[in-house]
Design a protein around this motif. Structure first.
Motif, PDB file in Angstrom:
ATOM      1  N   CYS A 180       0.823  -1.218   0.000  1.00  0.00           N
ATOM      2  CA  CYS A 180       0.000   0.000   0.000  1.00  0.00           C
ATOM      3  C   CYS A 180       0.853   1.262   0.000  1.00  0.00           C
ATOM      4  CB  CYS A 180      -0.961  -0.003   1.181  1.00  0.00           C
ATOM      5  SG  CYS A 180      -0.188   0.200   2.808  1.00  0.00           S
ATOM      6  N   TRP A 181       2.069   1.180   0.528  1.00  0.00           N
ATOM      7  CA  TRP A 181       2.964   2.341   0.550  1.00  0.00           C
ATOM      8  C   TRP A 181       3.671   2.537  -0.783  1.00  0.00           C
ATOM      9  CZ3 TRP A 181       2.084   5.384   4.444  1.00  0.00           C
ATOM     10  CH2 TRP A 181       1.729   4.859   5.694  1.00  0.00           C
ATOM     11  N   ASP A 182       3.828   1.458  -1.543  1.00  0.00           N
ATOM     12  CA  ASP A 182       4.625   1.549  -2.765  1.00  0.00           C
ATOM     13  C   ASP A 182       3.835   2.096  -3.945  1.00  0.00           C
ATOM     14  OD1 ASP A 182       7.291   1.119  -3.788  1.00  0.00           O
ATOM     15  OD2 ASP A 182       6.414  -0.414  -5.096  1.00  0.00           O
ATOM     16  N   GLU A 183       2.531   2.231  -3.800  1.00  0.00           N
ATOM     17  CA  GLU A 183       1.745   2.817  -4.885  1.00  0.00           C
ATOM     18  C   GLU A 183       2.185   4.248  -5.175  1.00  0.00           C
ATOM     19  OE1 GLU A 183      -1.122   1.363  -6.705  1.00  0.00           O
ATOM     20  OE2 GLU A 183       0.101  -0.315  -6.004  1.00  0.00           O
ATOM     21  N   HIS A 184       2.399   5.038  -4.124  1.00  0.00           N
ATOM     22  CA  HIS A 184       2.735   6.457  -4.293  1.00  0.00           C
ATOM     23  C   HIS A 184       3.809   6.949  -3.329  1.00  0.00           C
ATOM     24  CE1 HIS A 184      -0.760   6.667  -6.890  1.00  0.00           C
ATOM     25  NE2 HIS A 184      -1.550   6.295  -5.906  1.00  0.00           N
ATOM     26  N   PHE A 185       3.687   6.575  -2.048  1.00  0.00           N
ATOM     27  CA  PHE A 185       4.524   7.212  -1.031  1.00  0.00           C
ATOM     28  C   PHE A 185       5.997   6.836  -1.146  1.00  0.00           C
ATOM     29  CE2 PHE A 185       2.104   9.183   2.710  1.00  0.00           C
ATOM     30  CZ  PHE A 185       1.115   9.675   1.887  1.00  0.00           C
ATOM     31  N   LEU A 186       6.316   5.576  -1.331  1.00  0.00           N
ATOM     32  CA  LEU A 186       7.734   5.204  -1.395  1.00  0.00           C
ATOM     33  C   LEU A 186       8.446   5.882  -2.560  1.00  0.00           C
ATOM     34  CD1 LEU A 186       7.960   1.430  -0.372  1.00  0.00           C
ATOM     35  CD2 LEU A 186       7.894   3.473   1.062  1.00  0.00           C
ATOM     36  N   PRO A 187       7.895   5.861  -3.786  1.00  0.00           N
ATOM     37  CA  PRO A 187       8.577   6.597  -4.857  1.00  0.00           C
ATOM     38  C   PRO A 187       8.709   8.086  -4.569  1.00  0.00           C
ATOM     39  CG  PRO A 187       6.973   5.069  -5.778  1.00  0.00           C
ATOM     40  CD  PRO A 187       6.746   5.094  -4.290  1.00  0.00           C
ATOM     41  N   TYR A 188       7.658   8.672  -3.976  1.00  0.00           N
ATOM     42  CA  TYR A 188       7.703  10.108  -3.690  1.00  0.00           C
ATOM     43  C   TYR A 188       8.823  10.429  -2.702  1.00  0.00           C
ATOM     44  CZ  TYR A 188       6.482  14.662  -1.797  1.00  0.00           C
ATOM     45  OH  TYR A 188       6.547  15.975  -1.386  1.00  0.00           O
ATOM     46  N   PHE A 189       8.892   9.696  -1.580  1.00  0.00           N
ATOM     47  CA  PHE A 189       9.887  10.013  -0.563  1.00  0.00           C
ATOM     48  C   PHE A 189      11.296   9.615  -0.992  1.00  0.00           C
ATOM     49  CE2 PHE A 189       6.073  10.446   2.014  1.00  0.00           C
ATOM     50  CZ  PHE A 189       6.376  11.587   2.742  1.00  0.00           C
ATOM     51  N   ALA A 190      11.427   8.594  -1.824  1.00  0.00           N
ATOM     52  CA  ALA A 190      12.744   8.290  -2.386  1.00  0.00           C
ATOM     53  C   ALA A 190      13.210   9.433  -3.286  1.00  0.00           C
ATOM     54  CB  ALA A 190      12.696   6.974  -3.156  1.00  0.00           C
ATOM     55  N   ASP A 191      12.311   9.951  -4.109  1.00  0.00           N
ATOM     56  CA  ASP A 191      12.659  11.092  -4.954  1.00  0.00           C
ATOM     57  C   ASP A 191      13.003  12.325  -4.122  1.00  0.00           C
ATOM     58  OD1 ASP A 191      12.287   9.618  -7.253  1.00  0.00           O
ATOM     59  OD2 ASP A 191      10.297  10.430  -7.692  1.00  0.00           O
ATOM     60  N   ALA A 192      12.435  12.386  -2.909  1.00  0.00           N
ATOM     61  CA  ALA A 192      12.735  13.514  -2.015  1.00  0.00           C
ATOM     62  C   ALA A 192      14.054  13.335  -1.270  1.00  0.00           C
ATOM     63  CB  ALA A 192      11.598  13.699  -1.006  1.00  0.00           C
ATOM     64  N   GLY A 193      14.732  12.200  -1.491  1.00  0.00           N
ATOM     65  CA  GLY A 193      16.065  12.029  -0.939  1.00  0.00           C
ATOM     66  C   GLY A 193      16.193  11.073   0.233  1.00  0.00           C
ATOM     67  N   TYR A 194      15.130  10.305   0.519  1.00  0.00           N
ATOM     68  CA  TYR A 194      15.164   9.400   1.666  1.00  0.00           C
ATOM     69  C   TYR A 194      15.324   7.938   1.232  1.00  0.00           C
ATOM     70  CZ  TYR A 194      13.167  13.215   4.474  1.00  0.00           C
ATOM     71  OH  TYR A 194      12.938  14.404   5.115  1.00  0.00           O
ATOM     72  N   ASP A 195      16.085   7.179   2.011  1.00  0.00           N
ATOM     73  CA  ASP A 195      16.000   5.722   1.931  1.00  0.00           C
ATOM     74  C   ASP A 195      14.699   5.301   2.597  1.00  0.00           C
ATOM     75  OD1 ASP A 195      18.316   4.963   0.577  1.00  0.00           O
ATOM     76  OD2 ASP A 195      19.534   5.017   2.399  1.00  0.00           O
ATOM     77  N   CYS A 196      13.895   4.526   1.891  1.00  0.00           N
ATOM     78  CA  CYS A 196      12.551   4.192   2.351  1.00  0.00           C
ATOM     79  C   CYS A 196      12.380   2.679   2.458  1.00  0.00           C
ATOM     80  CB  CYS A 196      11.499   4.725   1.383  1.00  0.00           C
ATOM     81  SG  CYS A 196      11.531   6.516   1.170  1.00  0.00           S
ATOM     82  N   TYR A 197      11.722   2.263   3.549  1.00  0.00           N
ATOM     83  CA  TYR A 197      11.491   0.839   3.790  1.00  0.00           C
ATOM     84  C   TYR A 197      10.054   0.644   4.269  1.00  0.00           C
ATOM     85  CZ  TYR A 197      16.586   0.939   3.872  1.00  0.00           C
ATOM     86  OH  TYR A 197      17.900   1.149   3.547  1.00  0.00           O
ATOM     87  N   ALA A 198       9.320  -0.196   3.587  1.00  0.00           N
ATOM     88  CA  ALA A 198       7.965  -0.561   4.016  1.00  0.00           C
ATOM     89  C   ALA A 198       7.947  -2.061   4.262  1.00  0.00           C
ATOM     90  CB  ALA A 198       6.940  -0.183   2.957  1.00  0.00           C
ATOM     91  N   LEU A 199       7.656  -2.454   5.505  1.00  0.00           N
ATOM     92  CA  LEU A 199       7.633  -3.876   5.810  1.00  0.00           C
ATOM     93  C   LEU A 199       6.217  -4.415   5.777  1.00  0.00           C
ATOM     94  CD1 LEU A 199       7.777  -4.619   9.610  1.00  0.00           C
ATOM     95  CD2 LEU A 199       7.750  -2.259   8.788  1.00  0.00           C
ATOM     96  N   SER A 200       6.108  -5.694   5.421  1.00  0.00           N
ATOM     97  CA  SER A 200       4.869  -6.439   5.628  1.00  0.00           C
ATOM     98  C   SER A 200       4.992  -7.128   6.981  1.00  0.00           C
ATOM     99  CB  SER A 200       4.659  -7.481   4.522  1.00  0.00           C
ATOM    100  OG  SER A 200       4.365  -6.865   3.293  1.00  0.00           O
ATOM    101  N   LEU A 201       4.104  -6.794   7.890  1.00  0.00           N
ATOM    102  CA  LEU A 201       4.133  -7.389   9.213  1.00  0.00           C
ATOM    103  C   LEU A 201       3.939  -8.901   9.129  1.00  0.00           C
ATOM    104  CD1 LEU A 201       1.896  -4.685  10.912  1.00  0.00           C
ATOM    105  CD2 LEU A 201       4.375  -4.924  11.196  1.00  0.00           C
ATOM    106  N   SER A 202       4.349  -9.618  10.148  1.00  0.00           N
ATOM    107  CA  SER A 202       4.214 -11.077  10.162  1.00  0.00           C
ATOM    108  C   SER A 202       2.770 -11.483   9.834  1.00  0.00           C
ATOM    109  CB  SER A 202       4.594 -11.633  11.535  1.00  0.00           C
ATOM    110  OG  SER A 202       5.969 -11.484  11.784  1.00  0.00           O
ATOM    111  N   GLY A 203       2.639 -12.479   8.976  1.00  0.00           N
ATOM    112  CA  GLY A 203       1.321 -12.937   8.563  1.00  0.00           C
ATOM    113  C   GLY A 203       0.710 -12.126   7.444  1.00  0.00           C
TER     114      GLY A 203
END
Length: 268
Positions: free
Chosen positions: A38-61
Motif C-alpha cells: 500500500c505504501w509503494d503505490e505512491h509514497f515510497l517513490p515520492y519520498f525516495a525522490d525527495a532524498g530518503y531511503d525508504c522501507y515498508a515492511l509487511s508485518l508477520s502474517g
C-alpha cells in the motif's frame, strides 16, 4: 522497487537515484487487512525522490512475510518486534510512519525504543478501537459487518472496500486490484487494539510526532484523531476531501508533501 528479505519479513525498499540526501531513513508501517504494497503505490517513490531511503515492511502474517497461515497467532507486540527487526538492520535510527493499525504499532514501539520522528496517519488512537467500532455499528452497520467478515477470512464486497478506504473517485480496475491484495487480519491484534494492549503514553519516548487524520474517514473519524492529539498534548490536522486510505487516494500528493515538509524541519 527492491523487494528484500529482512530475515523472514518482506520489505519493499526504495532509494534515491545517486544515493540519499537525508541521513535519516523512513520506515513505513501498514494498517490492518493490507501489507507493504500500500505504501509503494505512491509514497515510497515520492519520498525516495525527495532524498530518503525508504522501507515498508509487511508485518508477520501479511503479504509475503512469515507464517501467513498462522496470522491469528500474532499480537501487536509481535508487530512491534517486526518493526524492531527491520530497524536493527538499518544504518541509522529512522523516522516511523504508521497508518491506522500501523500507527498503533508505532506508538507501542515508542514504549521500548527511540525514533527520530513519528507520523501517525489516520492512526488508531491511544484509547483503542472501541469508540470507532461503536460509531461504525451505529452509522455504518453494513461496513462494520463486512469488516467482521473479512476478519474471519471472507472476501469483502468491493463496494465496502471503496466505502472503507476512499472518499475520492477510484476506477473499477484499480479498486479490483486493491481488492485482490487485501487480506484478513489477526483477531489477536484486533483485540489488543480494542482493549488488551493499548499504548501507555507515560512509558513512551517522546519523539517529534505529526498527527494527521482525514475528513471523510469512517474508520478513524476526526473525533478519534482529536483524542490522539489531546492525549499527547500535540496539535493535529484533519485533511480535507480524503478517506481513510489517504496514501491510495487520488489526492495522496498533498498528504505526502505535508509529511515531507514536516520531516524536513524535524530532521534538519
Amino acid at each position: 522497487m527492491n523487494v528484500r528479505r529482512f530475515g523472514e519479513l518482506e520489505v519493499i525498499a526504495r532509494s534515491p537515484a545517486g544515493g540519499p540526501t537525508h541521513p535519516t531513513p523512513l520506515v513505513f508501517v501498514h494498517g490492518a487487512y493490507t501489507a507493504a504494497w500500500c505504501w509503494d503505490e505512491h509514497f515510497l517513490p515520492y519520498f525516495a525522490d525527495a532524498g530518503y531511503d525508504c522501507y515498508a515492511l509487511s508485518l508477520s502474517g501479511h503479504g509475503h512475510s512469515r507464517n501467513r497461515a498462522h496470522l491469528d497467532s500474532y499480537s501487536i507486540d509481535d508487530y512491534v518486534n517486526d518493526v524492531a527487526e527491520v530497524v536493527d538492520k538499518l544504518q541509522a535510527r529512522p523516522a516511523l510512519i504508521g497508518h491506522s493499525m500501523g500507527g498503533m504499532v508505532v506508538q507501542k514501539y515508542l514504549e521500548r525504543a527511540e525514533a527520530e520522528a513519528a507520523v501517525l496517519l489516520c492512526s488508531v488512537p491511544p484509547q483503542g478501537l472501541m469508540g470507532s467500532a461503536m460509531g461504525l455499528m451505529i452509522t455504518k452497520p453494513k461496513l462494520m459487518n463486512d469488516l467482521d467478515r473479512m476478519l474471519n477470512g471472507a472476501r469483502p464486497d468491493p463496494s465496502s472496500l471503496r466505502e472503507a478506504l476512499f472518499h475520492q473517485p477510484i476506477d473499477d480496475a484499480t479498486l479490483a486490484r486493491y481488492f485482490q491484495l487485501c487480506q484478513p487480519e489477526s483477531h489477536r491484534a484486533i483485540w489488543d487494539m480494542t482493549l488488551f494492549n493499548l499504548p501507555q503514553p507515560g512509558r513512551m519516548y517522546r519523539a517529534p510526532m505529526l498527527i494527521l487524520g482525514a475528513e471523510h474517514d469512517h474508520l478513524i473519524p476526526p473525533a478519534q484523531v482529536a483524542m490522539t492529539g489531546s492525549t499527547y498534548g500535540l496539535p493535529y490536522a484533519v485533511l480535507p476531501d480524503l478517506g481513510h486510505g489517504v496514501m491510495l487516494e487520488r489526492g495522496w500528493r498533498p498528504v505526502a508533501e505535508r509529511i515531507a515538509a514536516w520531516l524536513a524541519i524535524q530532521l534538519a
